[in-house]
Design a protein around this motif. Structure first.
Motif, PDB file in Angstrom:
ATOM      1  N   ALA A 218       0.828  -1.209   0.000  1.00  0.00           N
ATOM      2  CA  ALA A 218       0.000   0.000   0.000  1.00  0.00           C
ATOM      3  C   ALA A 218       0.865   1.263   0.000  1.00  0.00           C
ATOM      4  CB  ALA A 218      -0.927   0.000   1.210  1.00  0.00           C
ATOM      5  N   TYR A 219       2.146   1.110   0.340  1.00  0.00           N
ATOM      6  CA  TYR A 219       3.103   2.228   0.365  1.00  0.00           C
ATOM      7  C   TYR A 219       4.481   1.600   0.475  1.00  0.00           C
ATOM      8  CZ  TYR A 219       2.548   1.072   5.304  1.00  0.00           C
ATOM      9  OH  TYR A 219       2.461   0.387   6.491  1.00  0.00           O
ATOM     10  N   PRO A 220       5.521   2.353   0.080  1.00  0.00           N
ATOM     11  CA  PRO A 220       6.857   1.760   0.139  1.00  0.00           C
ATOM     12  C   PRO A 220       7.175   1.298   1.567  1.00  0.00           C
ATOM     13  CG  PRO A 220       6.919   3.842  -1.051  1.00  0.00           C
ATOM     14  CD  PRO A 220       5.549   3.735  -0.437  1.00  0.00           C
ATOM     15  N   LEU A 221       7.730   0.102   1.650  1.00  0.00           N
ATOM     16  CA  LEU A 221       7.981  -0.522   2.951  1.00  0.00           C
ATOM     17  C   LEU A 221       8.985   0.274   3.782  1.00  0.00           C
ATOM     18  CD1 LEU A 221       7.334  -3.175   4.490  1.00  0.00           C
ATOM     19  CD2 LEU A 221       9.387  -4.135   3.443  1.00  0.00           C
ATOM     20  N   ILE A 222       8.625   0.439   5.060  1.00  0.00           N
ATOM     21  CA  ILE A 222       9.571   1.012   6.026  1.00  0.00           C
ATOM     22  C   ILE A 222      10.048  -0.165   6.865  1.00  0.00           C
ATOM     23  CG2 ILE A 222       9.807   2.579   7.998  1.00  0.00           C
ATOM     24  CD1 ILE A 222       7.304   4.100   6.708  1.00  0.00           C
ATOM     25  N   LEU A 223      11.296  -0.541   6.709  1.00  0.00           N
ATOM     26  CA  LEU A 223      11.820  -1.698   7.453  1.00  0.00           C
ATOM     27  C   LEU A 223      13.273  -1.396   7.744  1.00  0.00           C
ATOM     28  CD1 LEU A 223      11.295  -5.443   6.677  1.00  0.00           C
ATOM     29  CD2 LEU A 223      13.595  -4.559   7.014  1.00  0.00           C
ATOM     30  N   LEU A 230      11.787   8.280  10.587  1.00  0.00           N
ATOM     31  CA  LEU A 230      10.366   7.885  10.595  1.00  0.00           C
ATOM     32  C   LEU A 230       9.951   7.129   9.342  1.00  0.00           C
ATOM     33  CD1 LEU A 230       8.823  11.127  12.153  1.00  0.00           C
ATOM     34  CD2 LEU A 230       9.639   9.065  13.323  1.00  0.00           C
ATOM     35  N   HIS A 231      10.377   7.615   8.191  1.00  0.00           N
ATOM     36  CA  HIS A 231      10.039   6.929   6.938  1.00  0.00           C
ATOM     37  C   HIS A 231      11.331   6.450   6.278  1.00  0.00           C
ATOM     38  CE1 HIS A 231       5.716   8.654   6.190  1.00  0.00           C
ATOM     39  NE2 HIS A 231       5.805   7.867   7.233  1.00  0.00           N
ATOM     40  N   ASN A 232      11.927   5.434   6.850  1.00  0.00           N
ATOM     41  CA  ASN A 232      13.220   4.942   6.366  1.00  0.00           C
ATOM     42  C   ASN A 232      12.988   3.865   5.314  1.00  0.00           C
ATOM     43  OD1 ASN A 232      15.876   4.182   6.079  1.00  0.00           O
ATOM     44  ND2 ASN A 232      16.322   4.262   8.258  1.00  0.00           N
ATOM     45  N   MET A 247       9.263  -2.332  11.527  1.00  0.00           N
ATOM     46  CA  MET A 247       8.645  -2.531  10.207  1.00  0.00           C
ATOM     47  C   MET A 247       7.269  -1.885  10.185  1.00  0.00           C
ATOM     48  SD  MET A 247       7.832  -5.919   7.977  1.00  0.00           S
ATOM     49  CE  MET A 247       6.107  -6.086   7.505  1.00  0.00           C
ATOM     50  N   ASP A 248       7.116  -0.918   9.273  1.00  0.00           N
ATOM     51  CA  ASP A 248       5.841  -0.247   9.036  1.00  0.00           C
ATOM     52  C   ASP A 248       5.468  -0.655   7.621  1.00  0.00           C
ATOM     53  OD1 ASP A 248       3.841   1.581   8.339  1.00  0.00           O
ATOM     54  OD2 ASP A 248       4.782   3.266   9.360  1.00  0.00           O
ATOM     55  N   GLY A 249       4.559  -1.631   7.512  1.00  0.00           N
ATOM     56  CA  GLY A 249       4.262  -2.178   6.190  1.00  0.00           C
ATOM     57  C   GLY A 249       2.817  -2.611   6.098  1.00  0.00           C
ATOM     58  N   ALA A 259      -3.900  -1.517   4.060  1.00  0.00           N
ATOM     59  CA  ALA A 259      -3.687  -1.723   5.496  1.00  0.00           C
ATOM     60  C   ALA A 259      -2.365  -1.064   5.853  1.00  0.00           C
ATOM     61  CB  ALA A 259      -3.641  -3.208   5.821  1.00  0.00           C
ATOM     62  N   ASP A 260      -2.184  -0.730   7.122  1.00  0.00           N
ATOM     63  CA  ASP A 260      -1.008   0.021   7.568  1.00  0.00           C
ATOM     64  C   ASP A 260      -0.735  -0.335   9.029  1.00  0.00           C
ATOM     65  OD1 ASP A 260       0.909   1.911   8.152  1.00  0.00           O
ATOM     66  OD2 ASP A 260      -0.362   3.661   7.820  1.00  0.00           O
ATOM     67  N   TYR A 261       0.195  -1.259   9.244  1.00  0.00           N
ATOM     68  CA  TYR A 261       0.507  -1.734  10.600  1.00  0.00           C
ATOM     69  C   TYR A 261       2.001  -1.591  10.854  1.00  0.00           C
ATOM     70  CZ  TYR A 261      -4.150  -3.784  10.847  1.00  0.00           C
ATOM     71  OH  TYR A 261      -5.510  -3.958  10.887  1.00  0.00           O
ATOM     72  N   GLY A 342      -2.117   9.420  14.007  1.00  0.00           N
ATOM     73  CA  GLY A 342      -2.635   8.575  12.931  1.00  0.00           C
ATOM     74  C   GLY A 342      -3.418   9.354  11.910  1.00  0.00           C
ATOM     75  N   HIS A 343      -4.049   8.592  11.027  1.00  0.00           N
ATOM     76  CA  HIS A 343      -4.726   9.168   9.855  1.00  0.00           C
ATOM     77  C   HIS A 343      -5.848   8.241   9.442  1.00  0.00           C
ATOM     78  CE1 HIS A 343      -2.369   6.064   7.707  1.00  0.00           C
ATOM     79  NE2 HIS A 343      -1.382   6.431   8.509  1.00  0.00           N
ATOM     80  N   MET A 344      -6.676   8.699   8.519  1.00  0.00           N
ATOM     81  CA  MET A 344      -7.696   7.817   7.954  1.00  0.00           C
ATOM     82  C   MET A 344      -7.034   6.853   6.982  1.00  0.00           C
ATOM     83  SD  MET A 344     -11.178   9.615   7.255  1.00  0.00           S
ATOM     84  CE  MET A 344     -11.820  10.965   8.199  1.00  0.00           C
ATOM     85  N   VAL A 349      -3.526   4.752   1.642  1.00  0.00           N
ATOM     86  CA  VAL A 349      -3.041   4.502   3.005  1.00  0.00           C
ATOM     87  C   VAL A 349      -3.221   5.757   3.858  1.00  0.00           C
ATOM     88  CG1 VAL A 349      -0.617   4.899   2.384  1.00  0.00           C
ATOM     89  CG2 VAL A 349      -1.175   3.617   4.421  1.00  0.00           C
ATOM     90  N   HIS A 350      -2.882   6.921   3.325  1.00  0.00           N
ATOM     91  CA  HIS A 350      -3.304   8.178   3.969  1.00  0.00           C
ATOM     92  C   HIS A 350      -4.531   8.597   3.177  1.00  0.00           C
ATOM     93  CE1 HIS A 350       1.083   9.263   5.328  1.00  0.00           C
ATOM     94  NE2 HIS A 350       0.590   8.204   5.960  1.00  0.00           N
ATOM     95  N   ASP A 351      -5.686   8.217   3.643  1.00  0.00           N
ATOM     96  CA  ASP A 351      -6.870   8.290   2.782  1.00  0.00           C
ATOM     97  C   ASP A 351      -7.160   9.729   2.341  1.00  0.00           C
ATOM     98  OD1 ASP A 351      -8.616   6.674   1.427  1.00  0.00           O
ATOM     99  OD2 ASP A 351     -10.216   6.833   2.921  1.00  0.00           O
ATOM    100  N   LEU A 377       0.057  16.069  12.898  1.00  0.00           N
ATOM    101  CA  LEU A 377      -1.112  15.178  13.018  1.00  0.00           C
ATOM    102  C   LEU A 377      -2.025  15.376  11.806  1.00  0.00           C
ATOM    103  CD1 LEU A 377      -2.864  13.205  14.731  1.00  0.00           C
ATOM    104  CD2 LEU A 377      -3.884  15.231  15.804  1.00  0.00           C
ATOM    105  N   ARG A 378      -2.255  14.283  11.075  1.00  0.00           N
ATOM    106  CA  ARG A 378      -3.039  14.390   9.830  1.00  0.00           C
ATOM    107  C   ARG A 378      -4.534  14.443  10.079  1.00  0.00           C
ATOM    108  NH1 ARG A 378       1.497  11.121   7.960  1.00  0.00           N
ATOM    109  NH2 ARG A 378       2.412  12.327   6.278  1.00  0.00           N
ATOM    110  N   LEU A 379      -4.960  13.805  11.175  1.00  0.00           N
ATOM    111  CA  LEU A 379      -6.402  13.743  11.478  1.00  0.00           C
ATOM    112  C   LEU A 379      -6.615  14.272  12.884  1.00  0.00           C
ATOM    113  CD1 LEU A 379      -9.334  12.653  10.913  1.00  0.00           C
ATOM    114  CD2 LEU A 379      -8.557  10.467  11.827  1.00  0.00           C
ATOM    115  N   VAL A 391      -3.819   4.006  14.492  1.00  0.00           N
ATOM    116  CA  VAL A 391      -3.333   4.513  15.788  1.00  0.00           C
ATOM    117  C   VAL A 391      -1.881   4.086  15.878  1.00  0.00           C
ATOM    118  CG1 VAL A 391      -3.648   4.473  18.285  1.00  0.00           C
ATOM    119  CG2 VAL A 391      -5.638   4.248  16.774  1.00  0.00           C
ATOM    120  N   GLU A 392      -0.965   5.059  15.895  1.00  0.00           N
ATOM    121  CA  GLU A 392       0.451   4.701  15.739  1.00  0.00           C
ATOM    122  C   GLU A 392       1.397   5.587  16.541  1.00  0.00           C
ATOM    123  OE1 GLU A 392       2.017   5.582  11.769  1.00  0.00           O
ATOM    124  OE2 GLU A 392       0.005   6.139  11.134  1.00  0.00           O
ATOM    125  N   PRO A 393       1.335   5.492  17.873  1.00  0.00           N
ATOM    126  CA  PRO A 393       2.300   6.268  18.654  1.00  0.00           C
ATOM    127  C   PRO A 393       3.698   5.666  18.558  1.00  0.00           C
ATOM    128  CG  PRO A 393       1.072   4.815  20.093  1.00  0.00           C
ATOM    129  CD  PRO A 393       0.496   4.631  18.713  1.00  0.00           C
TER     130      PRO A 393
END
Ligand code: GLY
Ligand code: MN
Length: 462
Positions: A218-223, A230-232, A247-249, A259-261, A342-344, A349-351, A377-379, A391-393
């Motif tokens: 859904a977006y380039p993998l952050i791993l 933050l966005h490596n 891993m944010d993927g 999905a975004d976990y 977080g965001h919608m 992925v960022h709706d 904060l986007r939302l 929800v991503e603290p």
């Protein structure tokens, strides 16, 4: 795609909200990587997908708010196209799937829009984000690319945001399918997080899982073991004992729901004491924020709730001093969490971020803060039933930021820099889940991905 009634209903809703004028929704075209016929994987525009559902290049949809008519502009495959790319359904067959009765050749769109403008009708369009569509819009409407965003229809933006923010049950089911693939991506990455393995080896397998389920990431993998960035997106490091792997993927379904976990995993299968203490604070922040989700609460409030948990947890560890509530109010906590809660999430992925973050995330009641951290904060606005949000603290030890704040003597009444510096090297910890706002609370979507430290360690040592 969903059934044609879905798209008819969505277009009728938009038509009613607009009342007047013509809505122009161009789809995307192929984009070249390094020469014209060597292209990036095709990704349809999400607004076009939402209202017309068709996942092919070279289409544009028109919704006439007054006549009640919808028109799909596009072309049938030529014999040459068929020779190289195989047979395709005709434009008529495709438009029938979207419940659109009228079709026309793409070349007719220009003259259609010209006539509409001559008749004094307003053409509503959304801010374009791709160069190809900006050039096309310039030739269709004679509006230069550099002013198209400001000429875009605020009325249309607001209507689309209002409709797409509230997810249908079938959309939630799609997001949940993406979440289930994502669960497999994360649990696989956790099991692979062993000393000596390169990040790219895990990244390749993780992306392969998304692809093998028919969609893409859904977006380039952050791993990365440098989760403090933050966005490596680089995956060149070798994992070593003592590293944390963030891993944010997330996967996208074949229908393009995202999905975004995020999970953070101790390389080798055991958190050390320092890592575990910080991790537990982030987990507390995430759990407390999720537990507070219900219609009517503002996401800005949830962000501040998570920030307070982080500030008081860090005070217990001696990294923050003074009153932790004041540390949040004045923005000192953002040294550790410089991003939003977080965001919608939905077809993007960022709706709907293409429509403008403030239209999606803020309103008359809740305005975007200008403070470092909270401003990201986007939302912020009130949550409604059937919103889907992330929800991503997180807590991060960013050497450059710590150094600069210390040099500037920033927030010395709240930050114990000597203690903070002893944590540099811990990297970054973020925990993220996708959550549906229900009538009286919330539901975390997807199969659970281990997130309690003991559960992560158990999975890694199975
Ligand atoms: N998944 C990356 C982000 O939410 O920004
Ligand atoms: Mn996210």
């Amino acid at each position: 795609m969903f059934n044609k009634e879905t798209y008819i209903r969505r277009r009728d809703k938009l038509r009613k909200m607009m009342g007047k004028g013509i809505v122009l929704l161009p789809g995307n075209v192929d984009s070249p990587m390094n020469y014209k016929s060597n292209i990036y994987r095709f990704r349809q525009d999400s607004n076009f997908l939402y209202f017309f559902g068709l996942d092919q290049q070279g289409l544009a949809g028109v919704i006439d708010a007054e006549s009640g008519e919808d028109i799909l502009f596009g072309d049938d495959f030529t014999l040459d196209d068929i020779v190289w790319m195989g047979p395709q359904p005709t434009l008529k067959e495709r438009s029938a799937k979207a419940g659109v009765g009228k079709t026309a050749a793409f070349a007719r769109l220009e003259e259609f829009l010209k006539k509409a403008r001559q008749d004094g009708r307003k053409i509503h369009f959304l801010p374009p984000y791709r160069a190809e569509n900006k050039l096309q819009l310039e030739s269709l409407l004679e509006i230069r690319p550099d002013v198209q965003a400001e000429e875009a229809s605020e009325e249309l933006i607001r209507a689309v945001v209002a409709i797409r923010s509230v997810k249908e049950a079938q959309e939630v089911a799609e997001i949940e399918k993406a979440a289930d693939v994502t669960q497999l991506m994360h649990t696989t990455a956790m099991k692979m997080a062993r000393p000596g393995v390169y990040e790219r080896e895990i990244a390749g397998v993780v992306e392969g899982i998304a692809l093998s389920h028919g969609g893409m990431l859904a977006y380039p993998l952050i791993l990365s073991v440098h989760g403090e960035t933050l966005h490596n997106h680089s995956h060149d490091n070798k994992l070593e004992e003592g590293h944390l792997l963030l891993m944010d993927g997330g996967a996208e379904t074949p229908m393009h729901y995202a999905a975004d976990y995020t999970r953070t995993t101790p390389v080798g299968g055991r958190f050390n004491e320092k890592q575990r203490m910080i991790y537990e604070i982030v987990l507390q922040a995430e759990t407390r924020a999720i537990n507070a989700i219900k219609p009517g609460v503002t996401n800005k409030g949830l962000h501040l709730l998570a920030a307070n948990v982080i500030a008081s947890g860090l005070k217990d560890l001696g990294l923050i001093k003074g009153d932790p509530e004041q540390a949040v109010e004045q923005g000192a906590y953002a040294l550790f969490m410089p991003h939003g809660l977080g965001h919608m999430i939905g077809l993007d992925v960022h709706d709907m971020e293409d429509l403008g973050e403030d239209f999606v995330g803020y309103d008359e009641e809740v305005k975007r803060s200008k403070m470092f951290g909270l401003g990201a904060l986007r939302l912020g606005r009130k949550l409604q039933e059937n919103f889907v949000i992330t929800v991503e603290p997180g807590i991060y030890f960013i050497p450059e930021l710590i150094r600069q704040w210390e040099e500037e003597k920033k927030f010395t009444e709240f930050i114990n820099y000597a203690e903070v510096k002893s944590y540099v090297g811990t990297g970054g910890i973020r925990i993220e889940d996708d959550v549906l706002v229900t009538g009286d609370g919330y539901r975390v979507l997807g199969k659970p991905i281990p997130k309690a430290p003991d559960d992560i360690e158990r999975l890694m040592n199975e």
